[in-house]
Design an enzyme around this catalytic site. Structure first.
Site, mmCIF file in Angstrom:
data_model
loop_
_atom_site.group_PDB
_atom_site.id
_atom_site.type_symbol
_atom_site.label_atom_id
_atom_site.label_comp_id
_atom_site.label_asym_id
_atom_site.label_seq_id
_atom_site.Cartn_x
_atom_site.Cartn_y
_atom_site.Cartn_z
ATOM 1 N N SER A 168 117.405 -46.789 41.000
ATOM 2 C CA SER A 168 118.397 -47.778 40.449
ATOM 3 C C SER A 168 118.035 -48.363 39.386
ATOM 4 C CB SER A 168 118.893 -48.754 41.686
ATOM 5 O OG SER A 168 119.627 -49.813 41.133
ATOM 6 N N TYR B 258 115.933 -54.916 48.229
ATOM 7 C CA TYR B 258 116.591 -53.835 47.375
ATOM 8 C C TYR B 258 115.626 -53.479 46.041
ATOM 9 C CZ TYR B 258 119.853 -50.426 45.294
ATOM 10 O OH TYR B 258 120.421 -49.290 44.800
#
Length: 267
Positions: free
Chosen positions: A143, A156
């Site tokens: 990401s 995350y």
């Protein structure tokens, strides 16, 4: 160049979104595809049919909780009995937003387990055989949050930064496996920014409502905070990039993290 006939791909988290589009791209190039996810029987069958319709010669769904090492081991044994895995795509992931001080410990553990530790387990199990055969591709879906941080996403961001680091180590360890002719063994990350998946639809709808129902204006307002292109990516675009990384001509592309983020991480 992108003929994957005779190859087998295993894509985690592939019943929808980016994972499904990657599975369709690989299947469309001739690979047999092992799908994975926590899905109902109907959802799993729909994903199988979508990948089969894209051109995959064989498709099978495998269930497994990526938080559970025993479940991962059992699933991988089933996958390997079905076919030698030449292409591994670690896409399974979850996210939870909350300030660091308020982040539940159980959420921290779950996010790290699914987004990072599960990739370690699949890579550890499948990469030695790739090296023996002289061809292998590992594509880890990271990401932009594996390259830059955002508030309220501690587990995350930590997991995605860790995934980038893990991928670099594996790339170095397997860099000399195989040859130019066989295709070698490579490990890379793709780092999507804002992508048209189900997870961002509530945010788009809320922004669109604030702009009189104009969806494009809502997207521009949402992306304007971080993504300079003001355009979302389509999951199929990530699938196309994953397919290219599987080509033999990509044998020297390893240890990289490729952003698909409209300039977000260029700032």
């Amino acid at each position: 160049m992108r003929d994957l006939s005779g190859k087998t791909a295993f894509v985690t988290g592939s019943v929808q979104g980016i994972g499904l589009e990657i599975a369709k791209a690989l299947g469309g190039a001739g690979a047999a595809v092992a799908l994975h996810g926590l899905a109902s029987a109907a959802e799993a069958e729909a994903a199988v049919e979508a990948v089969r319709a894209a051109g995959a010669p064989e498709v099978r769904f495998f269930a497994g909780d990526m938080r559970d090492t025993g479940a991962i081991d059992a699933m991988l044994a089933e996958v390997q009995a079905w076919g030698d895995v030449d292409i591994l795509v670690n896409n399974a992931g979850i996210q939870h937003t909350a300030p660091l001080a308020e982040m539940p410990r159980a959420v921290w553990e779950a996010v790290l387990a699914i987004n990072l530790s599960a990739a370690f387990h699949t890579m550890q199990a499948l990469m030695p055989a790739m090296a023996t055969r002289g061809f292998g591709r590992v594509i880890n879906i990271a990401s932009v949050h594996g390259l830059v941080a955002s508030k309220d996403k501690a587990p995350y961001v930590a997991a995605k930064f860790g995934l980038v680091g893990l991928s670099r180590v594996a790339a170095l360890e397997y860099a000399s496996a195989g040859s130019k002719e066989s295709g070698g063994v490579t490990v890379n990350c793709i780092a999507p920014g804002w992508t048209e998946t189900a997870i961002i639809q509530p945010q788009i709808e809320a922004r669109a409502a604030a702009h009189g129902g104009d969806r494009d204006a809502g997207i521009a307002a949402l992306l304007g905070e971080k993504q300079p292109s003001l355009r979302t990516s389509d999951p199929a675009e990530v699938g196309a990039l994953a397919l290219w990384l599987c080509a033999r001509v990509a044998h020297n592309v390893t240890g990289t993290t490729i952003p698909v983020d409209g300039g977000w991480t260029a700032q």
